[in-house]
Design a protein around this motif. Structure first.
Motif, PDB file in Angstrom:
ATOM      1  N   GLN A  95      50.130  50.639  36.323  1.00  0.00           N
ATOM      2  CA  GLN A  95      51.445  50.080  36.003  1.00  0.00           C
ATOM      3  C   GLN A  95      51.246  48.659  35.476  1.00  0.00           C
ATOM      4  OE1 GLN A  95      53.634  48.588  39.526  1.00  0.00           O
ATOM      5  NE2 GLN A  95      52.387  50.011  40.718  1.00  0.00           N
ATOM      6  N   GLN A  96      51.897  48.354  34.362  1.00  0.00           N
ATOM      7  CA  GLN A  96      51.679  47.051  33.730  1.00  0.00           C
ATOM      8  C   GLN A  96      52.274  45.909  34.555  1.00  0.00           C
ATOM      9  OE1 GLN A  96      52.515  48.032  29.246  1.00  0.00           O
ATOM     10  NE2 GLN A  96      51.059  46.350  29.377  1.00  0.00           N
ATOM     11  N   HIS A  97      51.651  44.737  34.376  1.00  0.00           N
ATOM     12  CA  HIS A  97      52.114  43.442  34.891  1.00  0.00           C
ATOM     13  C   HIS A  97      51.773  43.177  36.356  1.00  0.00           C
ATOM     14  CE1 HIS A  97      54.217  43.635  31.117  1.00  0.00           C
ATOM     15  NE2 HIS A  97      55.072  44.539  31.540  1.00  0.00           N
ATOM     16  N   GLY A  98      51.540  44.210  37.174  1.00  0.00           N
ATOM     17  CA  GLY A  98      51.186  43.990  38.568  1.00  0.00           C
ATOM     18  C   GLY A  98      49.851  43.265  38.694  1.00  0.00           C
ATOM     19  N   SER A  99      49.662  42.517  39.781  1.00  0.00           N
ATOM     20  CA  SER A  99      48.447  41.713  39.933  1.00  0.00           C
ATOM     21  C   SER A  99      47.876  41.839  41.339  1.00  0.00           C
ATOM     22  CB  SER A  99      48.723  40.248  39.598  1.00  0.00           C
ATOM     23  OG  SER A  99      49.931  39.793  40.191  1.00  0.00           O
ATOM     24  N   VAL A 100      46.546  41.720  41.413  1.00  0.00           N
ATOM     25  CA  VAL A 100      45.805  41.847  42.673  1.00  0.00           C
ATOM     26  C   VAL A 100      44.935  40.601  42.840  1.00  0.00           C
ATOM     27  CG1 VAL A 100      44.051  43.177  43.921  1.00  0.00           C
ATOM     28  CG2 VAL A 100      45.809  44.365  42.576  1.00  0.00           C
ATOM     29  N   TYR A 101      44.900  40.054  44.056  1.00  0.00           N
ATOM     30  CA  TYR A 101      44.257  38.771  44.332  1.00  0.00           C
ATOM     31  C   TYR A 101      43.094  38.977  45.299  1.00  0.00           C
ATOM     32  CZ  TYR A 101      48.449  37.263  42.008  1.00  0.00           C
ATOM     33  OH  TYR A 101      49.443  37.106  41.065  1.00  0.00           O
ATOM     34  N   TRP A 102      41.871  38.842  44.783  1.00  0.00           N
ATOM     35  CA  TRP A 102      40.654  39.056  45.556  1.00  0.00           C
ATOM     36  C   TRP A 102      40.259  37.762  46.266  1.00  0.00           C
ATOM     37  CZ3 TRP A 102      38.357  43.923  45.611  1.00  0.00           C
ATOM     38  CH2 TRP A 102      38.734  44.822  44.600  1.00  0.00           C
ATOM     39  N   LYS A 103      40.048  37.850  47.558  1.00  0.00           N
ATOM     40  CA  LYS A 103      39.667  36.691  48.364  1.00  0.00           C
ATOM     41  C   LYS A 103      38.221  36.281  48.058  1.00  0.00           C
ATOM     42  CE  LYS A 103      41.270  36.875  52.531  1.00  0.00           C
ATOM     43  NZ  LYS A 103      41.427  37.253  53.961  1.00  0.00           N
ATOM     44  N   LYS A 104      37.907  35.001  48.236  1.00  0.00           N
ATOM     45  CA  LYS A 104      36.549  34.520  48.018  1.00  0.00           C
ATOM     46  C   LYS A 104      35.562  35.314  48.875  1.00  0.00           C
ATOM     47  CE  LYS A 104      37.471  29.802  46.478  1.00  0.00           C
ATOM     48  NZ  LYS A 104      37.368  28.355  46.780  1.00  0.00           N
ATOM     49  N   GLY A 105      34.464  35.718  48.255  1.00  0.00           N
ATOM     50  CA  GLY A 105      33.447  36.517  48.942  1.00  0.00           C
ATOM     51  C   GLY A 105      33.615  38.012  48.791  1.00  0.00           C
ATOM     52  N   SER A 106      34.731  38.446  48.197  1.00  0.00           N
ATOM     53  CA  SER A 106      35.004  39.888  48.104  1.00  0.00           C
ATOM     54  C   SER A 106      34.051  40.616  47.172  1.00  0.00           C
ATOM     55  CB  SER A 106      36.447  40.119  47.634  1.00  0.00           C
ATOM     56  OG  SER A 106      37.360  39.631  48.583  1.00  0.00           O
ATOM     57  N   ASP A 140      41.499  44.185  30.048  1.00  0.00           N
ATOM     58  CA  ASP A 140      41.387  44.596  28.648  1.00  0.00           C
ATOM     59  C   ASP A 140      42.445  43.894  27.801  1.00  0.00           C
ATOM     60  OD1 ASP A 140      43.555  46.994  27.676  1.00  0.00           O
ATOM     61  OD2 ASP A 140      43.474  46.517  29.806  1.00  0.00           O
ATOM     62  N   TYR A 141      42.181  43.816  26.494  1.00  0.00           N
ATOM     63  CA  TYR A 141      43.083  43.110  25.576  1.00  0.00           C
ATOM     64  C   TYR A 141      44.521  43.608  25.668  1.00  0.00           C
ATOM     65  CZ  TYR A 141      38.920  41.455  22.945  1.00  0.00           C
ATOM     66  OH  TYR A 141      37.742  40.872  22.559  1.00  0.00           O
ATOM     67  N   SER A 142      44.691  44.927  25.731  1.00  0.00           N
ATOM     68  CA  SER A 142      46.025  45.502  25.612  1.00  0.00           C
ATOM     69  C   SER A 142      46.876  45.205  26.836  1.00  0.00           C
ATOM     70  CB  SER A 142      45.917  47.008  25.371  1.00  0.00           C
ATOM     71  OG  SER A 142      47.109  47.505  24.819  1.00  0.00           O
ATOM     72  N   ASP A 143      46.359  45.491  28.031  1.00  0.00           N
ATOM     73  CA  ASP A 143      47.113  45.173  29.241  1.00  0.00           C
ATOM     74  C   ASP A 143      47.201  43.661  29.415  1.00  0.00           C
ATOM     75  OD1 ASP A 143      48.640  45.975  31.377  1.00  0.00           O
ATOM     76  OD2 ASP A 143      46.968  46.531  32.671  1.00  0.00           O
ATOM     77  N   THR A 167      43.524  50.466  31.249  1.00  0.00           N
ATOM     78  CA  THR A 167      44.534  49.674  30.550  1.00  0.00           C
ATOM     79  C   THR A 167      45.901  49.908  31.185  1.00  0.00           C
ATOM     80  OG1 THR A 167      45.345  49.038  28.345  1.00  0.00           O
ATOM     81  CG2 THR A 167      45.083  51.408  28.778  1.00  0.00           C
ATOM     82  N   GLY A 168      46.936  49.328  30.606  1.00  0.00           N
ATOM     83  CA  GLY A 168      48.286  49.496  31.133  1.00  0.00           C
ATOM     84  C   GLY A 168      48.864  50.861  30.795  1.00  0.00           C
ATOM     85  N   ASP A 169      49.921  51.246  31.510  1.00  0.00           N
ATOM     86  CA  ASP A 169      50.476  52.586  31.310  1.00  0.00           C
ATOM     87  C   ASP A 169      51.083  52.766  29.919  1.00  0.00           C
ATOM     88  OD1 ASP A 169      52.582  50.861  31.906  1.00  0.00           O
ATOM     89  OD2 ASP A 169      53.275  51.996  33.651  1.00  0.00           O
ATOM     90  N   ASN A 170      51.735  51.731  29.389  1.00  0.00           N
ATOM     91  CA  ASN A 170      52.319  51.866  28.047  1.00  0.00           C
ATOM     92  C   ASN A 170      51.260  51.957  26.956  1.00  0.00           C
ATOM     93  OD1 ASN A 170      55.263  51.904  28.490  1.00  0.00           O
ATOM     94  ND2 ASN A 170      54.935  49.894  29.369  1.00  0.00           N
ATOM     95  N   PRO A 171      50.255  51.068  26.940  1.00  0.00           N
ATOM     96  CA  PRO A 171      49.172  51.258  25.960  1.00  0.00           C
ATOM     97  C   PRO A 171      48.473  52.604  26.114  1.00  0.00           C
ATOM     98  CG  PRO A 171      49.060  49.052  26.901  1.00  0.00           C
ATOM     99  CD  PRO A 171      50.105  49.792  27.676  1.00  0.00           C
ATOM    100  N   ALA A 172      48.296  53.068  27.354  1.00  0.00           N
ATOM    101  CA  ALA A 172      47.655  54.366  27.562  1.00  0.00           C
ATOM    102  C   ALA A 172      48.486  55.488  26.956  1.00  0.00           C
ATOM    103  CB  ALA A 172      47.440  54.606  29.058  1.00  0.00           C
ATOM    104  N   SER A 173      49.821  55.344  26.988  1.00  0.00           N
ATOM    105  CA  SER A 173      50.686  56.358  26.377  1.00  0.00           C
ATOM    106  C   SER A 173      50.486  56.403  24.866  1.00  0.00           C
ATOM    107  CB  SER A 173      52.157  56.074  26.702  1.00  0.00           C
ATOM    108  OG  SER A 173      52.395  56.184  28.082  1.00  0.00           O
TER     109      SER A 173
END
Length: 434
Positions: free
Chosen positions: A93-104, A208-211, A274-280
């Motif tokens: 799903q586009q725009h969502g974000s995930v935050y990896w903690k230091k050391g992950s 990736d460029y598209s997402d 990539t994002g769901d819309n570019p994948a479509s």
């Protein structure tokens, strides 16, 4: 030796889906995990948490990881032969974000094959609930970003879109503004798509460029992060994002975890997600001049475009198939619900009656036209019912039922064409003859 196959993954809002195809593109396996139903311990509704302000919308990161564990175990139980998989890729799903903690990164590289992935990664995220595309809580961050770069149109000229509340740069800015300590504890920020690829790669996958062009951060012409946009959102952001790559990049072999736990070949390649819309766009094999329209609760129009002209309405993204071209994306909030409302009002709730009424009127509707917005529209920003007759006079009262139905349909599709042309879509003389 087993015949080669390829896996496609979709980390969407409500479920995780997988499909396997052979070299003739025939589907040989498919399955899904529905977040609400199959992972009730996370207590999501529609795969999300809607917070008390009704603006903030998030999803638990570990739910996505546990869903992957679950679906892989289902595949294993069914006897699926993982060793035949030559490559895999997917969409998020586009725009969502995930935050990896230091050391992950060390944890990700060294996951123990005897443990499910979600157990190994449970302490790896500095933000446990990821902001997603449904979030609309970043109005102040959007305003700050547009001011920092010289206005909404200038931001669109750089990144392909004016500032949108769901776009990732503004979501990152909110986290930095409200929880600077959490931001500082974060060593990598992924999109949902690159996060999913990271799980398979056993390392941080690049965006990736598209997402990446759905973040208000990427210079879509040069395919590099915009320094002015990064600085307007948060300090040290470029290092946390990594370098973007073409959407069709082969990122490397699958993590040893999957070979040891499930029997994947060590040579199985991970292709950038990539994002769901570019994948479509890629999945429908669109080419220059093609338009695809998804008629849903919201209508979405996307198309392959050679010479885009970014505007205040709609989005220009880098093309996932050809990095030298672009795709345009337009969202229309008044989609199927609007059509259903007119069906109920004018055709007794019957699509058959609706279709007969539409067929009984001529193309062009004798000059009668309507624009129907029960809720505030995205493209354009308007609300209300606006009817016009052949003399371009605004008509307040209802049209006859069959005229109303054609006015709705023609108005919706005329709007889609007009806004596509504003973004640079060219209708050829051949198309006009058709």
């Amino acid at each position: 030796m087993a015949a080669p196959c390829y896996l496609g993954w979709d980390f969407s809002t409500q479920q995780l889906k997988v499909i396997a195809i052979d070299e003739q593109l025939r589907v040989i396996y498919e399955d899904n995990v529905h977040f609400d139903k199959d992972l009730p311990e996370f207590k999501t509704q529609g795969g999300v948490y809607i917070h008390s302000d009704r603006l903030t919308v998030t999803s638990p990161v570990l739910m996505w990881v546990k869903a992957l564990d679950m679906i892989l175990e289902k595949m294993k139980s069914s006897g699926f032969n993982f060793s035949q998989v030559r490559a895999l890729s997917g969409a998020g799903q586009q725009h969502g974000s995930v935050y990896w903690k230091k050391g992950s990164i060390q944890v990700l590289k060294n996951t123990a094959p005897e443990l499910p992935l979600h157990q190994s990664l449970k302490a790896c995220f500095s933000v446990s609930n990821s902001p997603i595309w449904m979030d609309s809580s970043t109005a102040s961050q959007c305003s700050t970003l547009e001011k920092a770069v010289g206005g909404a149109q200038h931001l669109a000229s750089i990144t392909g879109s004016r500032a949108y509340e769901r776009f990732t740069g503004n979501q990152i800015a909110k986290i930095y503004n409200q929880n600077p300590e959490v931001y500082m504890q974060t060593e990598r920020i992924s999109l949902v798509s690159s996060f999913a690829a990271s799980l398979f790669l056993g390392a941080y996958a690049p965006i990736d460029y598209s997402d990446g062009s759905g973040m208000n951060l990427l210079q879509i012409w040069e395919k590099v992060w915009s320094v002015s946009c990064l600085e307007a959102c948060a300090p040290g952001l470029e290092e946390k994002l990594g370098c973007p790559v073409p959407s069709h990049s082969v990122l490397g072999p699958i993590s040893p975890y999957y070979s040891q736990r499930y029997g994947f070949s060590p040579d199985c390649k991970i292709v950038a997600f990539t994002g769901d819309n570019p994948a479509s766009l890629a999945g429908m094999r669109l080419q220059e001049g093609d338009i695809a329209i998804s008629l849903g609760t919201s209508d979405t129009l996307f198309l392959w475009i050679q010479e885009p002209t970014p505007a205040l309405e709609g989005h220009i993204l880098c093309n996932p198939v050809d990095s030298q071209t672009y795709m345009a994306l337009l969202c229309f909030k008044n989609g199927s619900l609007m059509r259903e409302r007119i069906r109920d009002d004018c055709a007794s709730g019957s699509w058959d009656e609706f279709s007969k009424a539409l067929s009984s009127t001529v193309a062009g509707n004798n000059g009668n036209l309507g624009f129907y917005f029960d809720v505030m529209e995205i493209t354009p920003e308007a609300v209300g019912i606006h009817r016009f007759n052949r003399d371009n006079q605004k008509v307040v009262s209802d049209f006859p039922k069959e005229v109303e139905i054609r006015a709705l349909i023609e108005g919706q599709f005329m709007a889609k064409r007009i806004h596509a042309e504003k973004l640079g879509y060219k209708v050829s003389k051949y198309d006009e003859k058709l």
